[in-house]
Design a protein around this motif. Structure first.
Motif, PDB file in Angstrom:
ATOM      1  N   ILE A  29       0.850  -1.192   0.000  1.00 27.80           N
ATOM      2  CA  ILE A  29       0.000   0.000   0.000  1.00 27.80           C
ATOM      3  C   ILE A  29       0.882   1.238   0.000  1.00 27.80           C
ATOM      4  O   ILE A  29       1.899   1.296   0.699  1.00 27.80           O
ATOM      5  CB  ILE A  29      -0.897  -0.009   1.255  1.00 27.80           C
ATOM      6  N   ALA A  31       0.511   5.176   0.959  1.00 28.60           N
ATOM      7  CA  ALA A  31      -0.332   6.243   1.540  1.00 28.60           C
ATOM      8  C   ALA A  31       0.424   7.559   1.327  1.00 28.60           C
ATOM      9  O   ALA A  31       0.564   8.002   0.182  1.00 28.60           O
ATOM     10  CB  ALA A  31      -0.628   5.936   2.995  1.00 28.60           C
ATOM     11  N   GLY A  32       0.965   8.162   2.387  1.00 25.44           N
ATOM     12  CA  GLY A  32       1.712   9.413   2.202  1.00 25.44           C
ATOM     13  C   GLY A  32       3.053   9.209   1.509  1.00 25.44           C
ATOM     14  O   GLY A  32       3.643  10.150   0.983  1.00 25.44           O
ATOM     15  N   GLY A  33       3.540   7.997   1.523  1.00 28.92           N
ATOM     16  CA  GLY A  33       4.799   7.670   0.849  1.00 28.92           C
ATOM     17  C   GLY A  33       6.048   8.165   1.567  1.00 28.92           C
ATOM     18  O   GLY A  33       7.167   7.969   1.100  1.00 28.92           O
ATOM     19  N   HIS A  34       5.876   8.776   2.740  1.00 24.93           N
ATOM     20  CA  HIS A  34       7.032   9.400   3.388  1.00 24.93           C
ATOM     21  C   HIS A  34       7.885   8.437   4.207  1.00 24.93           C
ATOM     22  O   HIS A  34       8.912   8.833   4.772  1.00 24.93           O
ATOM     23  CB  HIS A  34       6.582  10.599   4.232  1.00 24.93           C
ATOM     24  N   SER A  35       7.484   7.197   4.296  1.00 24.44           N
ATOM     25  CA  SER A  35       8.361   6.160   4.857  1.00 24.44           C
ATOM     26  C   SER A  35       8.669   5.124   3.785  1.00 24.44           C
ATOM     27  O   SER A  35       9.808   4.676   3.657  1.00 24.44           O
ATOM     28  CB  SER A  35       7.702   5.470   6.060  1.00 24.44           C
ATOM     29  N   LEU A  36       7.656   4.750   3.016  1.00 22.11           N
ATOM     30  CA  LEU A  36       7.851   3.688   2.023  1.00 22.11           C
ATOM     31  C   LEU A  36       8.797   4.113   0.905  1.00 22.11           C
ATOM     32  O   LEU A  36       9.711   3.354   0.527  1.00 22.11           O
ATOM     33  CB  LEU A  36       6.487   3.271   1.446  1.00 22.11           C
ATOM     34  N   HIS A  77      -0.986  13.990   9.328  1.00 18.87           N
ATOM     35  CA  HIS A  77      -0.464  14.488  10.612  1.00 18.87           C
ATOM     36  C   HIS A  77      -0.927  15.934  10.850  1.00 18.87           C
ATOM     37  O   HIS A  77      -1.240  16.331  11.967  1.00 18.87           O
ATOM     38  CB  HIS A  77       1.067  14.447  10.629  1.00 18.87           C
ATOM     39  N   GLY A 101       8.588  15.585  11.923  1.00 19.32           N
ATOM     40  CA  GLY A 101       9.280  16.134  10.755  1.00 19.32           C
ATOM     41  C   GLY A 101       9.067  17.624  10.606  1.00 19.32           C
ATOM     42  O   GLY A 101       9.156  18.388  11.568  1.00 19.32           O
ATOM     43  N   GLY A 109       2.245  12.773   5.319  1.00 21.39           N
ATOM     44  CA  GLY A 109       2.208  11.556   6.129  1.00 21.39           C
ATOM     45  C   GLY A 109       0.834  11.339   6.744  1.00 21.39           C
ATOM     46  O   GLY A 109       0.140  12.290   7.107  1.00 21.39           O
ATOM     47  N   THR A 110       0.447  10.073   6.858  1.00 21.16           N
ATOM     48  CA  THR A 110      -0.875   9.725   7.399  1.00 21.16           C
ATOM     49  C   THR A 110      -0.727   8.945   8.708  1.00 21.16           C
ATOM     50  O   THR A 110       0.282   8.254   8.920  1.00 21.16           O
ATOM     51  CB  THR A 110      -1.652   8.854   6.396  1.00 21.16           C
ATOM     52  N   SER A 122       9.285   6.205  15.546  1.00 15.83           N
ATOM     53  CA  SER A 122       8.222   7.157  15.185  1.00 15.83           C
ATOM     54  C   SER A 122       7.466   7.628  16.418  1.00 15.83           C
ATOM     55  O   SER A 122       7.309   6.894  17.397  1.00 15.83           O
ATOM     56  CB  SER A 122       7.241   6.508  14.210  1.00 15.83           C
ATOM     57  N   ASP A 123       6.957   8.840  16.332  1.00 14.36           N
ATOM     58  CA  ASP A 123       6.343   9.476  17.501  1.00 14.36           C
ATOM     59  C   ASP A 123       4.892   9.034  17.737  1.00 14.36           C
ATOM     60  O   ASP A 123       4.510   8.687  18.859  1.00 14.36           O
ATOM     61  CB  ASP A 123       6.379  11.003  17.329  1.00 14.36           C
ATOM     62  N   LEU A 166      -5.357  -1.116   6.917  1.00 15.89           N
ATOM     63  CA  LEU A 166      -5.742  -0.434   8.163  1.00 15.89           C
ATOM     64  C   LEU A 166      -6.697   0.693   7.770  1.00 15.89           C
ATOM     65  O   LEU A 166      -6.333   1.544   6.948  1.00 15.89           O
ATOM     66  CB  LEU A 166      -4.489   0.125   8.845  1.00 15.89           C
ATOM     67  N   LYS A 182      10.055  15.149  23.661  1.00 13.25           N
ATOM     68  CA  LYS A 182      10.795  14.663  22.484  1.00 13.25           C
ATOM     69  C   LYS A 182      12.182  15.283  22.529  1.00 13.25           C
ATOM     70  O   LYS A 182      12.322  16.503  22.434  1.00 13.25           O
ATOM     71  CB  LYS A 182      10.073  15.064  21.200  1.00 13.25           C
ATOM     72  N   TRP A 190      14.120  13.514  14.040  1.00  9.19           N
ATOM     73  CA  TRP A 190      13.516  12.386  14.749  1.00  9.19           C
ATOM     74  C   TRP A 190      13.959  12.440  16.211  1.00  9.19           C
ATOM     75  O   TRP A 190      14.996  13.016  16.536  1.00  9.19           O
ATOM     76  CB  TRP A 190      14.001  11.078  14.133  1.00  9.19           C
TER      77      TRP A 190
HETATM   78  C1  LIG Z   1      12.121  13.952   6.164  1.00 10.51           C
HETATM   79  C2  LIG Z   1      11.227  13.109   7.025  1.00 10.51           C
HETATM   80  C3  LIG Z   1      11.161  13.371   8.391  1.00 10.51           C
HETATM   81  C4  LIG Z   1      10.333  12.604   9.214  1.00 10.51           C
HETATM   82  N1  LIG Z   1      10.311  12.879  10.543  1.00 10.51           N
HETATM   83  C5  LIG Z   1       9.528  12.123  11.356  1.00 10.51           C
HETATM   84  C6  LIG Z   1       9.501  12.382  12.763  1.00 10.51           C
HETATM   85  O1  LIG Z   1      10.142  13.297  13.298  1.00 10.51           O
HETATM   86  N2  LIG Z   1       8.713  11.577  13.526  1.00 10.51           N
HETATM   87  C7  LIG Z   1       7.952  10.560  12.990  1.00 10.51           C
HETATM   88  O2  LIG Z   1       7.253   9.876  13.727  1.00 10.51           O
HETATM   89  N3  LIG Z   1       7.944  10.324  11.656  1.00 10.51           N
HETATM   90  C8  LIG Z   1       8.714  11.061  10.840  1.00 10.51           C
HETATM   91  N4  LIG Z   1       8.722  10.819   9.495  1.00 10.51           N
HETATM   92  C9  LIG Z   1       7.873   9.719   8.964  1.00 10.51           C
HETATM   93  C10 LIG Z   1       6.483  10.256   8.573  1.00 10.51           C
HETATM   94  O3  LIG Z   1       5.720  10.460   9.738  1.00 10.51           O
HETATM   95  C11 LIG Z   1       5.729   9.268   7.630  1.00 10.51           C
HETATM   96  O4  LIG Z   1       4.753  10.012   6.982  1.00 10.51           O
HETATM   97  C12 LIG Z   1       5.046   8.114   8.279  1.00 10.51           C
HETATM   98  O5  LIG Z   1       5.947   7.363   9.047  1.00 10.51           O
HETATM   99  C13 LIG Z   1       4.486   7.162   7.238  1.00 10.51           C
HETATM  100  O6  LIG Z   1       3.232   7.595   6.816  1.00 10.51           O
HETATM  101  P1  LIG Z   1       2.891   7.606   5.289  1.00 10.51           P
HETATM  102  O7  LIG Z   1       1.446   7.944   5.163  1.00 10.51           O
HETATM  103  O8  LIG Z   1       3.851   8.467   4.584  1.00 10.51           O
HETATM  104  O9  LIG Z   1       3.058   6.054   4.897  1.00 10.51           O
HETATM  105  P2  LIG Z   1       3.729   5.317   3.634  1.00 10.51           P
HETATM  106  O10 LIG Z   1       5.162   5.721   3.526  1.00 10.51           O
HETATM  107  O11 LIG Z   1       2.895   5.499   2.421  1.00 10.51           O
HETATM  108  O12 LIG Z   1       3.601   3.811   4.121  1.00 10.51           O
HETATM  109  C14 LIG Z   1       4.373   3.315   5.192  1.00 10.51           C
HETATM  110  C15 LIG Z   1       4.111   1.817   5.348  1.00 10.51           C
HETATM  111  O13 LIG Z   1       2.782   1.580   5.809  1.00 10.51           O
HETATM  112  C16 LIG Z   1       2.012   0.826   4.864  1.00 10.51           C
HETATM  113  N5  LIG Z   1       0.673   1.444   4.878  1.00 10.51           N
HETATM  114  C17 LIG Z   1       0.383   2.756   4.722  1.00 10.51           C
HETATM  115  N6  LIG Z   1      -0.923   2.969   4.930  1.00 10.51           N
HETATM  116  C18 LIG Z   1      -1.475   1.759   5.210  1.00 10.51           C
HETATM  117  C19 LIG Z   1      -2.811   1.340   5.518  1.00 10.51           C
HETATM  118  N7  LIG Z   1      -3.830   2.189   5.607  1.00 10.51           N
HETATM  119  N8  LIG Z   1      -3.013   0.014   5.769  1.00 10.51           N
HETATM  120  C20 LIG Z   1      -1.989  -0.880   5.703  1.00 10.51           C
HETATM  121  N9  LIG Z   1      -0.701  -0.526   5.416  1.00 10.51           N
HETATM  122  C21 LIG Z   1      -0.464   0.778   5.172  1.00 10.51           C
HETATM  123  C22 LIG Z   1       2.763   0.958   3.532  1.00 10.51           C
HETATM  124  O14 LIG Z   1       2.550  -0.160   2.687  1.00 10.51           O
HETATM  125  C23 LIG Z   1       4.209   1.034   4.026  1.00 10.51           C
HETATM  126  O15 LIG Z   1       4.688  -0.252   4.319  1.00 10.51           O
HETATM  127  C24 LIG Z   1       9.533  11.560   8.652  1.00 10.51           C
HETATM  128  C25 LIG Z   1       9.583  11.305   7.271  1.00 10.51           C
HETATM  129  C26 LIG Z   1      10.426  12.063   6.460  1.00 10.51           C
HETATM  130  C27 LIG Z   1      10.461  11.768   4.985  1.00 10.51           C
END
Ligand SMILES: Cc1cc2nc3c(=O)[nH]c(=O)nc-3n(C[C@H](O)[C@H](O)[C@H](O)COP(=O)(O)OP(=O)(O)OC[C@H]3O[C@@H](n4cnc5c(N)ncnc54)[C@H](O)[C@@H]3O)c2cc1C
Length: 270
Positions: A29, A31-36, A77, A101, A109-110, A122-123, A166, A182, A190
């Motif tokens: 999946i 979502a926000g793509g910010h971890s994947l 977020h 972040g 991010g979601t 992660s927080d 989810l 934090k 982070w």
């Molecule tokens: C520069 C930077 C700084 C950051 N700083 C912090 C920080 O200080 N603290 C912090 O906590 N985080 C931080 N993050 C992480 C950020 O919070 C991400 O957005 C979050 O961790 C992942 O959310 P996402 O929606 O981007 O998920 P994605 O990257 O799209 O997905 C993450 C994972 O979850 C799975 N997934 C996503 N949605 C679902 C769903 N609904 N059901 C099942 N699986 C799903 C995906 O397949 C993947 O494996 C940072 C990220 C970046 C790029």
């Protein structure tokens, strides 16, 4: 850095996502793509298919439901940070979300993404664990609910099956007293260690970056429940834990820091 080649499909419903995930072996999946996406760029993840769920309607909301607060998995977020309902009923979530972040991260991010990613650094997952949240997942056989204590199972692993989505995170009302400590070098970094404390009669404490998964400060909670002073409880902050060592701090440093931050959190709770 480029990810390896992948296919991309955008879905319009949770059922469509579940159906694709059930048929495709190596799908993830998006979502926000910010971890994947960072993981894919580093080639630590190489899914053959990305299933983009961001255009599914009605998956981004924060509302009261059956005595709890229900939050759609696609809620960003930034929406947590600015929610008046959360500020009133579960104020720890806006406070924690505001430190994730920078604004660009918080607008993409979601909550579902950060929970499903299951990163101990992660927080928000630590806050959900402290709040005893419930995770609602949908798979081919329907919906199931997973308690926070059973959700985070290992390094970047959760109780979600590969074919489950989810859909919602539910948090109880009533934890109005909170403290979030934090500890990082720069505002957008982070946490080196984070402590999320909430109180509603009992005190629950979640840890950021004290292990491979989000953790509860079980020893501290037990001490407080048995009437120990804040100082004595904080002295147990790292009992039974092996915090990670990395460029930002050794395991010993993190263990010490946890004690300091727990003590600060307890005095802020009042
Ligand atoms: C520069 C930077 C700084 C950051 N700083 C912090 C920080 O200080 N603290 C912090 O906590 N985080 C931080 N993050 C992480 C950020 O919070 C991400 O957005 C979050 O961790 C992942 O959310 P996402 O929606 O981007 O998920 P994605 O990257 O799209 O997905 C993450 C994972 O979850 C799975 N997934 C996503 N949605 C679902 C769903 N609904 N059901 C099942 N699986 C799903 C995906 O397949 C993947 O494996 C940072 C990220 C970046 C790029």
């Amino acid at each position: 850095m480029f990810p390896s080649k992948f296919e991309y499909r955008r879905v319009a419903s949770v059922d469509e996502a579940v159906s694709i995930l059930s048929q495709e072996e190596d799908a993830k999946i998006l979502a926000g793509g910010h971890s994947l996406i960072p993981l894919m760029k580093l080639r630590l993840a190489s899914p053959e298919l990305l299933v983009d769920i961001t255009k599914i309607e009605n998956m981004s909301y924060i509302r009261e439901d059956d005595g709890e607060i229900a939050i759609g998995a696609l809620t960003r977020h930034h929406a947590l940070e600015t929610s008046e309902l959360l500020a009133r009923e579960v104020p720890v979530l806006p406070a924690v979300a505001a430190t994730v972040g920078d604004p660009a991260v918080r607008h993409c991010g979601t909550l579902g993404g950060t929970a499903s990613h299951g990163d101990g650094a992660s927080d928000l997952p630590a806050a959900l664990l402290a709040l005893d949240a419930t995770f609602v997942a949908k798979g081919p056989k329907g919906e199931r609910r997973i308690a926070a204590k059973d959700f985070f199972t290992g390094f970047l692993e959760t109780a979600l099956a590969p074919f489950e989505v989810l859909t919602e995170i539910r948090v109880p009302k009533g934890y109005r007293s909170y403290s979030f400590q934090k500890f990082n070098r720069r505002a957008q970094d982070w946490a080196i260690v984070g402590v999320v404390a909430v109180r509603n009669g009992t005190t629950n404490i979640g840890y950021v970056n004290m292990g491979v998964t989000p953790l509860r400060a079980t020893a501290v909670e037990q001490q407080l429940a048995s009437g120990a002073s804040d100082d004595d409880a904080a002295a147990a902050a790292a009992a039974g834990l092996t915090p990670p060592s990395d460029i930002n701090g050794s395991s010993e440093y993190r263990a010490h820091l946890a004690g300091v931050l727990v003590r600060r959190a307890l005095s802020e709770l009042g």
